[in-house]
Design a protein around this motif. Structure first.
Motif, PDB file in Angstrom:
ATOM      1  N   ILE A  60       0.943  -1.401   0.058  1.00 10.02           N
ATOM      2  CA  ILE A  60      -0.118   0.157  -0.074  1.00 10.02           C
ATOM      3  C   ILE A  60       0.925   1.400   0.022  1.00 10.02           C
ATOM      4  O   ILE A  60       0.722   2.255  -0.843  1.00 10.02           O
ATOM      5  CB  ILE A  60      -0.975  -0.081   1.181  1.00 10.02           C
ATOM      6  CG1 ILE A  60      -2.134   0.839   0.721  1.00 10.02           C
ATOM      7  CG2 ILE A  60      -0.276   0.604   2.414  1.00 10.02           C
ATOM      8  CD1 ILE A  60      -3.386   0.730   1.666  1.00 10.02           C
ATOM      9  N   GLU A  61       1.897   1.290   0.691  1.00  7.76           N
ATOM     10  CA  GLU A  61       2.871   2.268   0.630  1.00  7.76           C
ATOM     11  C   GLU A  61       3.424   2.502  -0.904  1.00  7.76           C
ATOM     12  O   GLU A  61       3.673   3.735  -1.293  1.00  7.76           O
ATOM     13  CB  GLU A  61       4.181   2.059   1.579  1.00  7.76           C
ATOM     14  CG  GLU A  61       3.975   2.165   3.006  1.00  7.76           C
ATOM     15  CD  GLU A  61       3.320   3.631   3.429  1.00  7.76           C
ATOM     16  OE1 GLU A  61       3.646   4.569   3.012  1.00  7.76           O
ATOM     17  OE2 GLU A  61       2.097   3.555   4.250  1.00  7.76           O
ATOM     18  N   ARG A  62       3.638   1.468  -1.428  1.00  9.62           N
ATOM     19  CA  ARG A  62       4.396   1.431  -2.813  1.00  9.62           C
ATOM     20  C   ARG A  62       3.249   2.268  -3.904  1.00  9.62           C
ATOM     21  O   ARG A  62       3.448   2.928  -4.636  1.00  9.62           O
ATOM     22  CB  ARG A  62       4.497   0.026  -3.186  1.00  9.62           C
ATOM     23  CG  ARG A  62       5.295  -0.177  -4.395  1.00  9.62           C
ATOM     24  CD  ARG A  62       5.819  -1.475  -4.368  1.00  9.62           C
ATOM     25  NE  ARG A  62       6.341  -1.710  -5.864  1.00  9.62           N
ATOM     26  CZ  ARG A  62       7.293  -2.590  -5.983  1.00  9.62           C
ATOM     27  NH1 ARG A  62       7.774  -3.031  -5.178  1.00  9.62           N
ATOM     28  NH2 ARG A  62       7.566  -2.688  -7.363  1.00  9.62           N
ATOM     29  N   ALA A  63       1.823   1.632  -3.573  1.00  7.76           N
ATOM     30  CA  ALA A  63       0.885   2.148  -4.154  1.00  7.76           C
ATOM     31  C   ALA A  63       0.489   3.571  -4.107  1.00  7.76           C
ATOM     32  O   ALA A  63       0.276   4.416  -4.941  1.00  7.76           O
ATOM     33  CB  ALA A  63      -0.425   1.575  -4.207  1.00  7.76           C
ATOM     34  N   LYS A  64       0.535   3.785  -2.983  1.00  4.86           N
ATOM     35  CA  LYS A  64       0.487   5.305  -2.336  1.00  4.86           C
ATOM     36  C   LYS A  64       1.469   6.275  -3.206  1.00  4.86           C
ATOM     37  O   LYS A  64       1.213   7.333  -3.717  1.00  4.86           O
ATOM     38  CB  LYS A  64       0.331   5.535  -1.017  1.00  4.86           C
ATOM     39  CG  LYS A  64       0.247   6.932  -0.291  1.00  4.86           C
ATOM     40  CD  LYS A  64       0.084   6.863   0.993  1.00  4.86           C
ATOM     41  CE  LYS A  64      -0.191   8.081   1.789  1.00  4.86           C
ATOM     42  NZ  LYS A  64       0.649   8.637   2.717  1.00  4.86           N
ATOM     43  N   GLY A  65       2.869   5.766  -2.801  1.00  2.00           N
ATOM     44  CA  GLY A  65       3.802   6.668  -3.562  1.00  2.00           C
ATOM     45  C   GLY A  65       3.750   6.510  -5.049  1.00  2.00           C
ATOM     46  O   GLY A  65       3.943   7.770  -5.789  1.00  2.00           O
ATOM     47  N   LEU A  66       3.329   5.758  -5.716  1.00  2.00           N
ATOM     48  CA  LEU A  66       3.015   5.638  -7.236  1.00  2.00           C
ATOM     49  C   LEU A  66       1.876   6.650  -7.714  1.00  2.00           C
ATOM     50  O   LEU A  66       2.082   7.571  -8.547  1.00  2.00           O
ATOM     51  CB  LEU A  66       2.363   4.206  -7.678  1.00  2.00           C
ATOM     52  CG  LEU A  66       2.268   3.883  -9.006  1.00  2.00           C
ATOM     53  CD1 LEU A  66       3.833   3.724  -9.782  1.00  2.00           C
ATOM     54  CD2 LEU A  66       1.339   2.727  -9.306  1.00  2.00           C
ATOM     55  N   TYR A  67       1.023   6.611  -6.700  1.00  2.00           N
ATOM     56  CA  TYR A  67      -0.256   7.585  -7.155  1.00  2.00           C
ATOM     57  C   TYR A  67       0.055   8.904  -6.857  1.00  2.00           C
ATOM     58  O   TYR A  67       0.245  10.162  -7.772  1.00  2.00           O
ATOM     59  CB  TYR A  67      -1.474   7.363  -6.163  1.00  2.00           C
ATOM     60  CG  TYR A  67      -2.367   8.486  -6.236  1.00  2.00           C
ATOM     61  CD1 TYR A  67      -2.984   9.085  -7.476  1.00  2.00           C
ATOM     62  CD2 TYR A  67      -2.602   9.259  -4.992  1.00  2.00           C
ATOM     63  CE1 TYR A  67      -3.771  10.403  -7.095  1.00  2.00           C
ATOM     64  CE2 TYR A  67      -3.552  10.462  -4.881  1.00  2.00           C
ATOM     65  CZ  TYR A  67      -4.088  10.663  -6.069  1.00  2.00           C
ATOM     66  OH  TYR A  67      -4.787  11.952  -5.948  1.00  2.00           O
TER      67      TYR A  67
END
Ligand code: SF4
Ligand code: SF3
Length: 548
Positions: free
Chosen positions: A91-98
């Motif tokens: 989720i951290e990765r997805a958040k960073g991506l967004y």
């Protein structure tokens, strides 16, 4: 815990103390939390994608998270704990991506709430406490059975679809649009639109539409790697010698095991939904793949107990192993049971060792064969003869009797129904429900077998292609064909297939042995009004109505 995602749910309303499947409250809650985390990840991934940013690792994790929560896949709190911690990283990765994509595009960065704030609590006990708040009971209380049930219908469809998508990825087939849809749909479930029936129903049908594509991908994976299934006589009784039985749905695991057992003096048997593997040229070429052992998943405890070798479970449906065979049953892929040895790296040596240590079959059983392998390619090759037989009045009607098997006594209906099918009619079947009648003699109509086994549950894709081809030959719609659907359901793969059939506009389907507990009364009315779907009643009346 509260779980009503499968057909055997307690009292037909929901498992609250312990799953009828054997899922304990801790595992059930952790699974709910994993779904919650997958929703949170998808909230970011969906927004990132709309800005042109994506991350395959995030896409794949969401598939695995959903598949893990399918009925009879993962019963192990320790494995779920690890997955939930991984979800915290994803989720951290997805958040960073967004957030990067938004900044790069000069757009304001949305501050997301709800599941997007997921972060795993430290320590297992705290995680379990966190999980207790993620269940569906609160939504049921707040939204009522219709809205909450429709949300769950979509979620369960996504779970089933994730299982198929995961298998397809393993065989090298994936579609960016499918990944995108998982995120879109899970994000949708977190928003206000998901509280409105008129928004939920189209989204459920959309799951069906995307699932058709996913089953197509899996079909391309299976047939692309192993060739088209061909009509094959398969042995259903054991042969003297050491033995391994492979259950589940994963063709690649079976292939790997066959390679690793070659020349070792071990006979390999399929079980349950692996039966159709015996018809694929790329798998049946292995001489030590000798046949099928046993019946559908719910008979496994008795059958594995009596099996004098090793057992490999590649996907659902695993049940609580008896102590008598716990040391010689193994899991692979996403399957997990506490205390059962897991093969994580594709090295099946522990399975082979267990098979060699077990006595094996000491005598050849009496020979008995059944014929399988009537997937779309084989049936299309015989299409001319089938069409001629229909035109000449030799074949009056087709029945698709398929779906999941299960333990309910009412499932005898499907055996009795198949036996009651008139002599001038053909039965198409698929999925594990076929074990209710696939060892019976049905004979043929002018050389066309009266029982055509299309394959696994995902081979519903093949059955749909066959129906569409027939409709094309007769210049009519599928609903105008002399074809009736008599379906049995158990878990969430059946849900996504049902949604696909509804998306295709198939009408008058009969569904049993009981209707889903999560379909609320008003939603049922919508289904009845639009699709005339109905529960099975009794063989005589249902048969008469279908032949009328
Ligand atoms: Fe009950 Fe089915 Fe859920 Fe298991 S998966 S807890 S049996 S509803
Ligand atoms: Fe069967 Fe589990 Fe559904 Fe694949 S193996 S259909 S129940």
């Amino acid at each position: 815990m509260f779980c009503y995602q499968c057909e055997q749910t307690a009292k037909g309303t929901g498992c609250t103390k312990m799953g009828v499947c054997g899922k304990d409250p801790e595992t059930a809650d952790l699974q709910d939390l994993l779904v919650h985390a997958a929703k949170g990840i998808s909230m970011y991934a969906h927004r990132a994608r709309q800005l042109g940013a994506r991350d395959r690792a995030v896409d794949l994790f969401v598939l695995e998270a959903l598949f893990t929560t399918v009925t009879n896949v993962n019963f192990d709190p320790a494995r779920l704990d690890a997955l939930l911690r991984k979800a915290g990283k994803v989720i951290e990765r997805a958040k960073g991506l967004y957030e990067k994509a938004a900044r790069d595009a000069g757009k304001p960065v949305e501050k997301l709430a709800g599941p997007a704030t997921y972060s795993p609590a430290e320590g297992h006990e705290a995680l379990v406490a966190q999980a207790q708040a993620a269940g569906i009971q609160q939504r049921l209380d707040a939204l009522g059975p219709d809205v909450a049930g429709l949300e769950e219908l979509i979620l369960y469809g996504l779970k089933g679809m994730a299982a198929y998508a995961d298998h397809a990825v393993i065989l090298g087939q994936e579609d960016e649009a499918v990944f995108a849809y998982f995120h879109e749909a899970l994000d949708f479930l977190t928003g206000d639109d998901a509280t409105q029936v008129d928004k939920l129903v189209p989204m459920a049908l959309k799951v069906g539409e995307v699932n058709l594509r996913v089953m197509e991908l899996l079909d391309a994976g299976n047939t692309g790697v192993y060739g088209h299934p061909e009509p094959t006589q398969v042995r259903v009784t054991p042969i003297k010698g050491k033995a391994i039985v492979v259950s589940g749905h994963d063709l690649k695991d079976l292939e790997e095991l066959l390679k690793q057992t070659e020349g070792k003096g071990i006979n390999v048997y399929t079980h349950g939904e692996m039966l159709p593997c015996l018809a694929y040229p790329g798998l049946k070429k292995y001489k030590h793949l000798v046949g099928n052992y046993g019946g559908a998943w719910q008979d496994q405890a008795k059958e594995f107990d009596a099996f004098p070798g090793a057992v490999l479970m590649t996907t659902n449906c695993i049940q609580r192993p008896r102590e008598t065979y716990k040391a010689r049953i193994f899991t692979s892929g996403l399957v997990a049971w506490p205390g059962v040895q897991h093969v994580a790296d594709g090295n099946f040596q522990p399975v082979i060792d267990a098979a060699l240590a077990a006595p094996g079959f000491t005598v050849d059983a009496e020979e008995k064969y059944i014929t399988i392998g009537f997937a779309r390619n084989a049936v299309m090759q015989a299409a001319g003869a089938v069409i001629d037989a229909v035109k000449a009045g030799k074949i009056k009607h087709f029945f698709l009797i398929g779906g999941c098997d299960g333990a309910k006594p009412g499932r005898n209906y499907y055996t009795e129904f198949a036996q009651a099918v008139p002599e001038d009619c053909v039965i198409l079947t698929l999925a594990c429900g076929k074990y209710r009648f696939n060892k019976l003699e049905f004979g043929d109509i002018g050389g066309i077998p009266r029982l055509l086994d299309v394959g696994q549950c995902n081979d519903a894709y093949s059955a749909i292609q066959i129906a569409v081809a027939l409709a094309g030959a007769f210049n009519c719609g599928v609903n105008d064909l002399p074809l009736s659907f008599v379906l049995s359901w158990y878990e969430q793969k059946a849900v996504c297939i049902l949604l696909t059939l509804l998306h295709l506009g198939i009408q008058n389907m009969k569904l049993g042995p009981s209707l889903p507990a999560f379909v609320g009364p008003n939603v049922l009315n919508v289904l009845v009004e639009n699709f005339n779907i109905a529960p099975i009643t009794n063989v005589k009346d249902d048969m008469a109505a279908m032949l009328a």
